[in-house]
Write a protein that holds these residues in place. Sequence first.
Motif, PDB file in Angstrom:
ATOM      1  N   HIS A  89       1.683  -1.315   0.102  1.00  0.00           N
ATOM      2  CA  HIS A  89       0.326   0.096   0.066  1.00  0.00           C
ATOM      3  C   HIS A  89       0.671   1.382  -0.106  1.00  0.00           C
ATOM      4  N   ASP A  90       0.099   2.203  -0.600  1.00  0.00           N
ATOM      5  CA  ASP A  90       0.753   3.921  -0.418  1.00  0.00           C
ATOM      6  C   ASP A  90       0.340   4.551   1.094  1.00  0.00           C
ATOM      7  N   ARG A  91       1.681   4.529   2.232  1.00  0.00           N
ATOM      8  CA  ARG A  91       1.268   5.245   3.172  1.00  0.00           C
ATOM      9  C   ARG A  91       0.910   6.648   3.130  1.00  0.00           C
ATOM     10  N   SER A  92       1.287   8.019   2.292  1.00  0.00           N
ATOM     11  CA  SER A  92       0.843   8.989   2.205  1.00  0.00           C
ATOM     12  C   SER A  92       1.152   8.988   3.264  1.00  0.00           C
ATOM     13  N   MET A  93      -0.179   9.993   3.476  1.00  0.00           N
ATOM     14  CA  MET A  93       0.012  10.632   4.506  1.00  0.00           C
ATOM     15  C   MET A  93       0.877   9.816   5.966  1.00  0.00           C
ATOM     16  N   TYR A  94       0.239   8.865   6.181  1.00  0.00           N
ATOM     17  CA  TYR A  94       0.430   8.461   7.590  1.00  0.00           C
ATOM     18  C   TYR A  94       2.135   8.027   8.161  1.00  0.00           C
ATOM     19  N   SER A  95       2.319   8.578   9.032  1.00  0.00           N
ATOM     20  CA  SER A  95       3.695   8.616   9.457  1.00  0.00           C
ATOM     21  C   SER A  95       4.938   8.816   8.592  1.00  0.00           C
ATOM     22  N   GLY A  96       4.103  10.308   8.247  1.00  0.00           N
ATOM     23  CA  GLY A  96       4.140  11.642   8.031  1.00  0.00           C
ATOM     24  C   GLY A  96       4.209  12.133   9.166  1.00  0.00           C
ATOM     25  N   TYR A  97       4.253  14.107   9.098  1.00  0.00           N
ATOM     26  CA  TYR A  97       4.372  14.558  10.136  1.00  0.00           C
ATOM     27  C   TYR A  97       2.982  16.228   9.779  1.00  0.00           C
ATOM     28  N   LEU A  98       2.738  16.010  11.100  1.00  0.00           N
ATOM     29  CA  LEU A  98       1.367  17.978  11.046  1.00  0.00           C
ATOM     30  C   LEU A  98       1.091  18.239  12.047  1.00  0.00           C
ATOM     31  N   GLY A  99       1.135  19.502  12.165  1.00  0.00           N
ATOM     32  CA  GLY A  99       0.410  20.474  13.550  1.00  0.00           C
ATOM     33  C   GLY A  99       0.877  22.019  13.354  1.00  0.00           C
ATOM     34  N   PRO A 100       0.372  22.642  13.514  1.00  0.00           N
ATOM     35  CA  PRO A 100       0.199  24.187  13.545  1.00  0.00           C
ATOM     36  C   PRO A 100       2.194  24.761  13.663  1.00  0.00           C
TER      37      PRO A 100
END
Length: 362
Positions: A294-305
Amino acid sequence: MKDGFAWEEGIAKGAAMAAWRLPHCAEAFLVQDFSGGTRLQEGWNLDELSSGFLAAPFIGLPYFLRADSLSSFTLQARELPTPYVAPPENQSKKTEFMGWVAEAIQAIKKGPLQKVVLSRTDEQELPASFDVMTALEELGAAYPTAFVCALSIPALGGVWMCATPEILVEQNAEGIFRTISLAGTQSGVDADGFAIAPSQARWSTKEIEEQAFVSRYIIDCFKMIRLREYIEIGPKTISTGNLLHLKTEYIVDTKAMDFPQLPGLMLGLLHPTSAVCGTPKQEAVDFISATESHDRSMYSGYLGPVNLGKATHLFVNLRTVEIKENHAVFYAGCGITEDSNPAKEWQETQMKCQTLQRVLMQ
């Protein structure tokens, strides 16, 4: 909720949006970028971004949501859902994933790979009553110590939601920088359904080693930039909903050291961390690319303000679900070492998927 209407209106107009609540907070925020968000280019600099929200995939350049509109609201306290009854295990997915784990163990024994983090997906249809902002409130109530977020970027399609305990890089208005090493997982409830106190947790050699890989990588990054003055706290056991983890915290006073660029430097060095990738990094990325279907895409990336109120809070995108219409794809992973057991690693991903499922699927 007043911002529920703003969310739906933003979706209709093609805005990029993020709604989130920081750990241990009641106040939540909604940012809207009416341009639909921007994919940053090579050479981008964290310090040069305006106020907004940053979201990066596992591999690739991040998206930036400019704060064209920023509002705050309070997540309403909600009664937690009834105990979640998990559906029967998907035997084909179980066999596939355990096969990946077995391959990883053999690769680690041969070297130079020391640890690799493998992930899988679990797909389910959402209840007809599902609503993104209501779900965010429920996640906030279920996981007060986690960063909870809903993210919609037109270029990605759908909505990503998470309830993650893992800080990647954080710096407050006073210039205090933090990052953490978070790895090792066990159930936070006993066989009778009662919570296990962190002080009662017992960790195996495999789990201790798994967390130590992440800690060593952070310290190696400090050495790369010749940073020697930092505070290290841990490892200690923490509780995040239905799971227990090992956590070590690293703190730096960037004002005292006159080192304001530290968050940007560490972000570039850390991501993807060994907690979501492995050790050595490139060998782990190569193994993941060749193995996962599968393509992880945004999973196990990072995010936040970022750069909001002179503070930045970026979290690893874990305990993640991708929502498209009434279909949900849950993502979960676990760290594989030479001492891993394929059946136990499968069970760990089951527990991690259920972190969100027990809230969203009822």
